[in-house]
Design an enzyme around this catalytic site. Structure first.
Site, PDB file in Angstrom:
ATOM      1  N   HIS A  37       0.841  -1.210   0.000  1.00 54.49           N
ATOM      2  CA  HIS A  37       0.000   0.000   0.000  1.00 54.49           C
ATOM      3  C   HIS A  37       0.875   1.259   0.000  1.00 54.49           C
ATOM      4  O   HIS A  37       0.570   2.232  -0.684  1.00 54.49           O
ATOM      5  CB  HIS A  37      -0.873   0.053   1.262  1.00 54.49           C
ATOM      6  CG  HIS A  37      -1.889  -1.042   1.346  1.00 54.49           C
ATOM      7  ND1 HIS A  37      -1.799  -2.064   2.259  1.00 54.49           N
ATOM      8  CD2 HIS A  37      -3.029  -1.262   0.648  1.00 54.49           C
ATOM      9  CE1 HIS A  37      -2.833  -2.873   2.121  1.00 54.49           C
ATOM     10  NE2 HIS A  37      -3.598  -2.424   1.151  1.00 54.49           N
ATOM     11  N   MET A 186       2.776  -9.479  -1.180  1.00 54.07           N
ATOM     12  CA  MET A 186       2.256  -8.876   0.056  1.00 54.07           C
ATOM     13  C   MET A 186       0.741  -8.769   0.003  1.00 54.07           C
ATOM     14  O   MET A 186       0.171  -8.396  -1.029  1.00 54.07           O
ATOM     15  CB  MET A 186       2.885  -7.507   0.282  1.00 54.07           C
ATOM     16  CG  MET A 186       4.300  -7.641   0.751  1.00 54.07           C
ATOM     17  SD  MET A 186       4.892  -6.113   1.472  1.00 54.07           S
ATOM     18  CE  MET A 186       6.605  -6.555   1.706  1.00 54.07           C
TER      19      MET A 186
END
Ligand code: PAF
Length: 283
Positions: A37, A186
Site C-alpha cells: 500500500h 504482500m
C-alpha cells in the site's frame, strides 16, 4: 494529515483544494496496510500534489461473512504509517456513511464476462461490491489519478472497465506487486498464515516464476497444467484456479500470439486462507 469521516466534509475539502490548482492522487484501501500500500502512496506522491487514502472495509464485497469478520483491523498502526508516508488526507467513513440504506447497497450495473470467471466464479458477488464502492469513492474523491495494485489483477480490469463505461476521465495507474524477500506477494491476509502454511505459500510465486520460463518453450495449456500439478501435489496447497489469459479481457489463451498482453492469474487456498498472485507474461 487530516482525517475526514463524512462524505460532505471530504467533498468540501477536495473542491477547495482543486480550486487552488491541486491534482488529486487517490489510493483506496481496506486498511491493514503493508509495504504494498505504501508503494502506491509513494507513487501517488511523486505524480500528484494532494494524496488521499481511504480506509473502508467494504461489507458488500465479502461474499463470505466469516471472511469479513476475520478481516484484520489495525487503524492506529495504519494511521501512523500514512502520516509517516506523507499522506495529506485520510478518508475514514463508517458503514452507515457509505451505505445509509439497503437501496444504496445495490449494484445496478452489469460487469459482463470479467464478472463471471476466475475470482468472480470463486467469490460470487465480490466484484459487484468492489465496483459499487469504488464508484462511490471516486464520486466523492474525484481524483485525477487512481492508484491500485497489480496484485489484484482482475479487480484492476474491473475498475478499468468501470472508469471507461462511466466516462469518469480518471487515469488508472497499475502499480507492481510488492513481494516479501521469499517471493510471497504482500497481502493483508498474509498475517493469517503461520508456520508450515506460511512456508507453503512461497510455492505460489515460485510456480509463477517457473511458468514464465516454461512459456518460452511450451504452449500455455501445457505450461499451465504442469504448474497446477506441481502446486496441487503439495499437501497444504489447494489451487482454486490457474489460468493464462488475455491481460485485458481475461479470456483464456492457448497461444502466446493470441493477445498483445498476457498474464497468468493464480488463486490458492493455503491453511484456509485465499491467496492471490499473478505474473505478466507479455509484453
Ligand atoms: O483492494 C482493495 O483493498 C479493495 O478491494 C478496494 C479497492 C479498496 C475496494 O474496497
Amino acid at each position: 494529515m487530516i482525517i475526514l469521516k463524512t462524505i460532505a466534509a471530504t467533498q468540501q475539502f477536495i473542491v477547495a483544494e482543486k480550486q487552488t490548482g491541486k491534482t488529486i492522487g487517490f489510493v483506496p484501501t481496506m486498511g491493514a496496510l503493508h509495504a504494498g500500500h505504501i508503494s502506491l502512496v509513494q507513487q501517488a506522491k511523486s505524480e500528484t500534489s494532494l494524496v488521499v487514502v481511504s480506509i473502508f472495509v467494504n461489507p458488500t464485497q465479502f461474499n463470505d461473512p466469516k471472511d469479513l469478520e476475520k478481516y484484520p483491523i489495525t487503524i492506529e498502526a495504519d494511521t501512523e504509517k500514512l502520516v509517516a508516508a506523507g499522506v495529506n488526507v485520510l478518508f475514514l467513513p463508517s458503514v452507515a456513511e457509505m451505505y445509509p440504506d439497503e437501496a444504496s447497497k445495490q449494484m445496478p450495473y452489469d460487469l459482463g464476462y470479467i464478472d463471471t470467471v476466475l475470482e468472480a466464479a470463486a467469490r460470487p458477488g465480490h466484484f459487484k461490491g468492489v465496483a459499487l464502492v469504488v464508484k462511490k469513492l471516486l464520486d466523492i474523491v474525484t481524483p485525477n489519478k487512481l492508484y491500485m495494485g497489480q496484485k489484484d489483477y482482475q479487480q484492476l480490469q474491473v475498475v478499468r472497465k468501470l472508469i471507461a463505461d462511466f466516462d469518469l476521465g480518471i487515469e488508472l495507474i497499475s502499480c507492481p506487486i510488492i513481494r516479501e524477500p521469499d517471493g510471497l506477494a504482500m497481502s493483508s491476509r498474509n498475517v493469517r498464515l503461520t508456520g508450515e502454511h506460511r512456508i507453503a505459500a512461497t510455492e505460489l510465486s515460485k510456480a509463477l516464476f517457473k511458468l514464465k520460463e516454461d512459456i518460452a518453450k511450451q504452449t500455455p495449456p501445457s505450461a499451465k497444467e504442469s504448474a497446477k500439478q506441481h502446486l496441487n501435489s503439495h499437501p497444504l496447497i489447494d489451487v482454486v484456479y490457474l489460468e493464462i489469459v488475455n491481460g485485458h479481457t481475461l479470456v483464456p489463451i492457448s497461444d502466446v500470439n493470441e493477445a498483445p498482453d498476457i498474464a497468468a492469474l493464480l488463486a490458492a487456498r493455503v491453511g484456509g486462507v485465499h491467496l492471490l498472485d499473478n505474473i505478466i507474461l507479455k509484453p
